[in-house]
Design an enzyme around this catalytic site. Structure first.
Site, mmCIF file in Angstrom:
data_model
loop_
_atom_site.group_PDB
_atom_site.id
_atom_site.type_symbol
_atom_site.label_atom_id
_atom_site.label_comp_id
_atom_site.label_asym_id
_atom_site.label_seq_id
_atom_site.Cartn_x
_atom_site.Cartn_y
_atom_site.Cartn_z
ATOM 1 N N HIS A 1 69.485 56.302 24.381
ATOM 2 C CA HIS A 1 70.403 55.563 25.236
ATOM 3 C C HIS A 1 71.142 54.478 24.464
ATOM 4 C CE1 HIS A 1 71.937 53.851 28.987
ATOM 5 N NE2 HIS A 1 71.613 52.665 28.509
ATOM 6 N N SER B 1 76.539 55.000 32.526
ATOM 7 C CA SER B 1 75.603 55.736 33.374
ATOM 8 C C SER B 1 74.358 54.916 33.668
ATOM 9 C CB SER B 1 75.188 57.034 32.669
ATOM 10 O OG SER B 1 74.508 56.736 31.464
ATOM 11 N N HIS B 2 73.772 55.179 34.819
ATOM 12 C CA HIS B 2 72.452 54.652 35.173
ATOM 13 C C HIS B 2 71.724 55.751 35.946
ATOM 14 C CE1 HIS B 2 70.261 50.607 35.601
ATOM 15 N NE2 HIS B 2 70.631 50.736 34.349
#
Length: 752
Positions: free
Chosen positions: A60, A110-111
């Protein structure tokens, strides 16, 4: 996932105890990565150093599987159609000049995995994080958008995650007082167990207000301000978004961050006042990887040295170990670099806004990041090795064995409606399908007009915000992606996502300037997925070069799969454009009776990957619609010149002409009669790109025809507005009340 608490592990202890077993695998590191850390340091890492490297070298944060493909975006010319890019890839968000001394910053991130584990907080903190990215550039956040993806609407888990995600997006954004001006809500079985929650924010600043994330100037003070640090989000998105979900849920469940939008609102106003006072030499928000990220990135991008007293960090939980403090992703925190003479004024503004602020360190000339805990050194690392020089993987990738068979199985051979009644029923079935139905059950939970500068919002093709209330300068933004097209051909699918977003911005009368992207894919350890990713990046790069617009930045989200089932490749593309006078924007739907209806662009028999094939036949196969970027550019130029001439403009995309007619008619309850030549089914439901439905006053038809001819854009007269029905001459007519019932009832009936 937090490391196991133990006696304090200092640098001196690590040097004297080289063989201690460490939980590197539990923290997501590979054996060779752990060995690389030992080689960098010349010893084993301390537990705090191990925590920092584990989160910063996660997929990430480090983009270790994707950066070899992303680097081609820097080859795109960095000029926009009207000016220069002021900040780009590598910064918290891209910043572009829009004229009149204004700049706009925007980014989409994004999450995804946190929103599956804790739907409300995962989505809410996704909004909070992207807002702080925009704030860190020196801009006032002015709007948000939310591209969402869910599993089938009738699935139990969709009913679990969707309401919470929507409530989280709306709750956080509404409390901040930011209008939500657009986005998407798409349903597909591949997102079951792995919803996508992408969040976009737009901010406005004057050129001279631009701030960058760097720690320069030996002796400058490092100030942590905002919320206290807690145990929520330890490991958080850094670890969670770097793991594939198994069939029973995420393999690792670190604590999802907990958001406080009221604290963030204070943080925004406090930070903007600090900017206005000229008190900041460098600034960074704390998001993924928390203090590990902020300290290492600021130091790495500046003079290279920083010393931090970690025990000065204000805590909500006094039992936290130093490694947990470094890994915590507690929200609503910022880090600023401030000259010593400005510290008192900085702290004074924070006190005024009731925002905690603490000097926790200073910039040094050592070239090292030193972190102490109660007088003991727990971190001594070269900051660039943490923030920027992590592993780079050239993951193997190859065109999948199944790709040829998938593309050979085209939808053009599927059974089609044979009669006018069949066409009517097909239209009603499609408009009531989850992907094409009315999304107001979702968007009505968002405040779209707070702050008073929203010009266009959902269900318009793009969102539009006024930037200057004196000149009416504004910007328009759209996000788009059709994952089915990307599955059929990821190169073309990515270009289609860009083309649709580009076209949506143009329909409102804005000139497209730049893009941000959020590239959502499955596991990078699968060569099929990496081929999809590589092709999508190549497609975006080639399209940006041809359209003449840069990539300002974005996000990569990998490991979006459950077990062996990857999501549809979903390269979401956001396009931002500028409009000189928002009062002259073009609406997305007609409102007057007796106007002439025209179709701009070329229609072809392109049904593969379409909503018709998906909804009616459950089919995915064939080749996606053809992309003609030169035609898209000409179409956008025509639409810009046609502002004031066309009375409405609506992009054709999912659902084809039928969906555009439905949405245009329902917005103001004004019907339409369409005279379609050739195959009515193909005319209504094919999804050829590069098309826009427009209307003009009866006396302006010849002007539109001349404009289309000058730009080389195909033009077809297809009907006239009026009445209370959607009529296709010679085929069927259906009252708008029946269409509205079908279109508007799907989400309320499913989610009530």
């Amino acid at each position: 996932m937090a490391p196991v608490k133990s006696a304090l592990d200092t640098v001196s202890v690590a040097s004297e105890d080289p063989h201690r077993e460490q939980p590197w695998a539990d923290l997501g590191l590979k054996a060779d990565e752990y060995q690389q850390i030992r080689e960098i340091l010349g010893r084993r890492p301390t537990s705090s150093e191990l925590a920092m490297y584990s989160v910063m070298w996660s997929e990430h944060c480090s983009y270790k599987s994707s950066k070899v493909h992303l680097k081609q975006f820097s080859d795109i010319p960095q000029e926009t159609p009207i000016g220069k890019m002021l900040a780009g890839i590598g910064e918290n968000a891209g910043v572009i000049d829009i004229g009149q001394g204004y700049a706009v910053t925007f980014k989409v991130e994004s999450h995804n995995h946190p929103s599956y584990v804790e739907p409300y907080q995962g989505a809410a903190t996704g909004v909070g994080g992207i807002v702080r990215d925009i704030l860190a550039m020196g801009a006032r956040p002015v709007a948000v958008m939310d591209p969402l993806r869910f599993g089938p609407l009738d699935a139990d888990d969709t009913h679990r995650v969707l309401p919470g995600i929507v409530a989280g997006v709306g709750g956080y954004g509404n409390c901040l007082g930011l209008p939500n001006i657009g986005g998407e809500a798409v349903f597909d079985e591949t997102y079951l167990g792995n919803p996508l929650v992408n969040a976009l924010c737009v901010g406005v600043l004057r050129h001279e207000d631009l701030h960058l994330a760097k720690a320069s100037g030996a002796g400058n003070q490092v100030i942590l301000y905002g919320a206290k640090t807690g145990g929520d989000g330890i490991g958080g998105v850094s670890v969670l978004a770097s793991e594939t979900f198994d069939a029973d849920g995420p393999a690792k469940r670190p604590s999802v961050q907990v958001g406080d939008p009221f604290m963030e609102k204070l943080l925004i106003e406090c930070t903007l006042e600090i900017f206005a006072a000229g008190l900041v030499a460098g600034i960074q928000d704390l998001g993924g990887a928390g203090l590990s990220c902020a300290t290492s990135e600021l130091a790495s991008a500046g003079d290279g040295g920083m010393h931090v007293e970690l025990d000065r960090v204000p805590l909500r939980d006094s039992s936290l170990a130093p490694e947990e403090i470094l890994m915590s992703e507690s929200q609503e925190r910022m880090m600023a670099v401030v000259e010593p003479d400005d510290v008192a004024a900085f702290l004074g503004i924070c006190a005024k806004w009731d925002v905690d602020a603490t000097v926790i360190g200073e910039v040094t000339e050592t070239g090292r990041l030193h972190i102490d805990w109660h007088g003991e050194r727990v971190v001594d690392v070269p900051p660039r090795s943490v923030a920027h020089d992590g592993p780079t993987y050239n993951r193997p990738f190859a065109r999948p064995d199944w790709q040829d068979a998938l593309q050979a199985d085209d939808a053009e051979k599927l059974p089609r409606p044979a009669t006018g009644d069949d066409l009517r029923e097909t239209l009603l079935r499609l408009v009531s399908s989850p992907n094409l139905c009315d999304k107001s059950w979702i968007t009505d939970q968002y405040d779209r007009y707070v702050r008073g500068n929203t010009v266009l919002a959902q269900p318009s093709d793009s969102g539009m915000i006024r930037v200057d209330d004196r000149t009416n300068l504004g910007v328009a933004v759209s996000t788009d992606c059709n994952g089915r097209f990307a599955k059929l051909d990821p190169y073309t699918g990515a270009q289609l996502a860009l083309a649709e977003s580009y076209r949506n911005v143009a329909t409102g009368g804005a000139t497209p300037l730049a893009i941000s992207d959020c590239l959502n894919f499955g596991s990078p350890e699968d060569p099929d997925v990496m081929w999809q990713f590589a092709e999508a990046c190549r497609g975006l790069k080639d399209a940006c070069v041809e359209l003449g617009i840069p990539v300002t930045g974005g996000n990569v989200s990998l490991y979006n799969q459950t077990g062996d089932t990857a999501i549809l490749p979903t390269p979401v593309v956001a396009v931002l454009g500028v409009i000189q006078d928002v009062t002259r924007r073009t609406p997305s739907a007609w409102s007057a009776v007796g106007e002439r209806v025209f179709l701009l662009g070329e229609s072809r028999e392109e049904l593969s990957g379409s909503e018709w094939a998906h909804v009616v036949h459950g089919h995915l196969g064939g080749l996606p619609p053809r992309v003609d970027l030169a035609a898209e550019k000409s179409l956008a130029e025509l639409l810009s010149e046609a502002v004031g001439l066309v009375t409405s403009a609506h992009d054709l995309s999912d659902g084809g002409l039928a969906q555009a007619l439905v949405e245009s008619a329902l917005m103001h309850d004004v019907g339409v009669r369409a005279d379609l030549s050739g195959d009515a089914f193909v005319a209504l439901f094919a999804e050829s790109a590069g098309r826009v439905l427009v209307t003009v006053a009866p006396g302006d038809a010849e002007r539109l025809e001349a404009l289309a001819e000058r730009h080389g854009v195909p033009l077809a007269a297809i009907g006239e507005t009026g009445g209370h029905a959607l009529e296709v001459t010679g085929e069927f007519a259906v009252d708008l009340s029946i269409v509205r019932d079908a279109w508007a009832s799907t989400l309320p009936n499913a989610l009530a």
